[in-house]
Design an enzyme around this catalytic site. Sequence first.
Site, PDB file in Angstrom:
ATOM      1  CB  CYS A  44      -0.912   0.010   1.222  1.00 40.65           C
ATOM      2  SG  CYS A  44      -0.022   0.110   2.780  1.00 40.65           S
ATOM      3  CB  CYS A  47       4.108  -0.423   2.329  1.00 35.67           C
ATOM      4  SG  CYS A  47       2.928  -1.457   3.194  1.00 35.67           S
ATOM      5  CG  ASP A 447      13.324 -32.751  -5.506  1.00 33.59           C
ATOM      6  OD1 ASP A 447      13.999 -33.774  -5.307  1.00 33.59           O
ATOM      7  OD2 ASP A 447      13.596 -31.635  -5.025  1.00 33.59           O
ATOM      8  CG  ASP A 627      13.971 -27.341  -4.842  1.00 36.16           C
ATOM      9  OD1 ASP A 627      14.090 -28.577  -4.965  1.00 36.16           O
ATOM     10  OD2 ASP A 627      14.468 -26.698  -3.911  1.00 36.16           O
ATOM     11  CG  ASP A 631      15.019 -31.680  -8.743  1.00 34.45           C
ATOM     12  OD1 ASP A 631      15.223 -32.899  -8.667  1.00 34.45           O
ATOM     13  OD2 ASP A 631      14.789 -30.942  -7.763  1.00 34.45           O
TER      14      ASP A 631
END
Length: 728
Positions: A44, A47, A447, A627, A631
Site C-alpha cells: 500500500c 508501505c 522431488d 527445485d 532436478d
Amino acid sequence: MTATMRPPASACPACVAAPAAQSLADLEVPKDAHIVLSLPTIHCAACMSKVERALNADPRVHSARVNLTMKRVSLAGDTGLTADDVIPLVEAAGYEAHELDTTALSATATDRAGRDLLMRLAVAGFAAMNVMLLSIAVWSGAAGETRDLFHWISALIVLPAVAFSAQPFFVNAWRALAARSLNMDVPISLAILLAVFTSLWETSLSGEHAYFDAAIALTFFLLTGRYLDHRTRSVARSAAEELAALEVPRAWRLTGAGEEQVSVADLRIGDLIRVRPGGRMPVDGEIVDGTSERDRSLLTGETLPVLGAPGTAVSAGEVNLTGPLTIRASAVGRDTSLARMADLVAIAESGRSRYTSLADRAAKLYAPGVHILSALSFLGWLVYSGDVRTALNIAAAVLIITCPCALGLAVPAVTTAASGRLFRKGLLIKDATALERLAQVDTVVFDKTGTLTAGTPEPVNLDAFTTADLAIAHALAEGSAHPLSRALTTAARAAGIAPAPLSDVTEVPGYGTSATWQGRRVRLGRAAWVGGSATDQTAAWLQIGDAPPQAFLFTDRLRDGAAEAVAAFRQSGLKVILMSGDTTAAVESLATRLEITQWMAEALPQDKAARIKALSDQGAHVLMVGDGLNDTAALTAAHVSISPASALDAARVASDIVLLGQSLAPLPEAAATARKAVKRIRENFTIATWYNIVAVPLAVAGLCSPLIAALAMSASSITVSLNALRLR
C-alpha cells in the site's frame, strides 16, 4: 599549476578555460551507487512512504523511490554504498528486502514490442470507427457520386492505416513464405491486401461494393488478439527475469593485495576464492583453508549438511554453511559440474521442442484450405460468368469471410484469461504452450527436498528437555548460522524459551558451538564432537558440563499444502511418484507419510532424467515438480514442469510454470484450470468452424456483401472473447 599545464595566453576567456576544463573532464569522476531492491511484502501507499522515509533518513542515501506496482525500490547513494548497507534499513522498517541485479533487469525496462503493437492497435481502431461511420451511410442507401465520395474518403483513411497497422502480419507472412511454409498470417495478409485491392478497383469503376471497412476491422480484431498474447508473455517474462535477478553472480577472489569482488565469469583455474558462510560455491575446486559444513541439497538432494576440510573437493552450486572457506578453482565456466547438468538439459530440450500448439496445428490445416477454397471460387465464377471482376470480387469475399479472425483471438483470449486467473493464485505461466501440455498430464513426479518438504529441519523432541536445558540450547544455537541451530532457535522462540546468559560463545566451524554457563562448559553440535552416539535420524547434541550428551532430533518439515496437493492429484486419477537424491530411509519415510506408493531414492540427476524419459516413452504425460540443480534435466525432460520461486535460477529457467507462493495447494487447481482452458480453446475453434460453415456458402454463392462480412466477423470475434472470459 606547472609550466606544462599552463594554458597559452589568449584573448578569449573560453579558450583560456578550455584546456583546464578538458583536464578536469579527463579525471575519473566518482559515480553514485545505484541499487535496486525487491520488496515482496509491501502492499500500500503507507508501505511506500515508510520505506522511503527509512532510506532517505540515512545521509549516505541521496534519493529513494518505491515502485508499488513492481514492488521495488530504486535508490542512489554515496560511492561505495552497497545493498548490504541499505537492506538492514528496510528490514528495520519492518519489510523484507532482496538485492536485484540491475543488469538482469535491463531487458524488461522497456517494452518496445508491446508499445508498438498498442500503437498499431490504436491506429486501426480509430480508422475502423471512422470508416464504419462512412459505411453506414453507404449501407443506408447512398448511391452514385455520394457513394463514390464516401468510398474514396474510406480509401484515404484505410490505405495508410492498413500499411502501418497490419505490418506485423505482413512481415510474419513474408518470413513464412520465404521459408516455403504457411502460417496463420499468410491468409490474414492475403485477405487484407486482396480486400484493399478489390475495393480500390471497385471504387475506381464506381462499383457498388467496397471492402475498406472489412479490411480495417479485420486488422483491428487480429491486432487485439496479438496484443493480448504479447501481454500474457511479457508479464511472465518480466516476473521470471526479476526472479533471476535475485541471484547476483559475484565472487570474492584473493590476490596479493587482499580480496577483490569480481564477476563469476572472470574467474580462472587456479584462482583462490573466499566463500563466506551463507555463500554459494561459484566454481568446482578444492578447499585449501578452513573447515565448514556444506549444503549440497540443491545439487544432490541430500538433506544433511556435509563436512568440508582442506583437501575436500567442492562443486559449484553448493552452499557454505558455518565457516569461511578458501577454495582453489579447478573448473570454471562451462567445465564445472553445473555445465554438465546444462548438457543434460540441452539434450532434454531438443525433445520438448517437438510439441506443436493447438493454434499451430489449426493453422497448418486452415491456411491451405482457405486458399484452395478461394481459388476454386474464383475459377468457378470465372467459368460460370466469364467476368474476371465478378470472380475476383467473390474470391476476395471468401478470403475475408474465412479470414481467421476468430481463430486469431481464440487462443490468446483464453490464454490471457487463464494466465491471469493462475497468477492471482500464485502461479506464473512462462511458456505459451504450458497450459495445453499441463491439461494432458496423467503422471506427477515430485522431488523431495525443497519441493514436498520445506528443506528446513524441525525439532521433534523438545518436550524431552527441561526448560533450563532448552534455554542453554537456545543461547548456543543463536551463536550459529547452521540450519539445525536456526531451526532450534525458531522452535525455542515459538515455545517462549528465553536464552540463558552465556559467556565465551565460540563457534567451531564444521563441529558446533561452545560457551561457558555458570562456570561450566556447554556445547551444541555434532555427535562425534560432543560425545554422543550416531543415530539414524538427523540430530544435534547438547552437553552441559560433564553430564551425558542429549540429542535434539529433527525431521524435515512438509511444505505447506504438500499433503493436500498429493491427495488431490491422486483423487483426480493421476499417478504420483516421488524421486529424490536423498537417502533411502528419508525418502521411504516421506513416501509412507504421504501415501505415495512409487518412489526412487539416491537418484542422480541423470537417473531422474532417464526415468522421466522412460515414462514418456511408455506414453505417459509427466508433470515434474522440482527445485534443485539436480532436478533441472528432469524438469526439461518432462512434458511440463513446475518449480517454486525459491528454486535456483537454472531450475526456474528450465520449468514452464513458477510457483510464486510457498504452498503447493494451487498445483491441482492449476491442472484443472489448464483442462478448462483447453476446453475453451476447443470450444472457440468449434465456434469458428460453425461460423465458417454458415458464412462460407454465402460468400461462395456471391451473397456476401460488405455489411454481412463486417457483421459476421464482429459476431464471431466477440463470441470467442466472451467464451474466453468465462475462465476468469
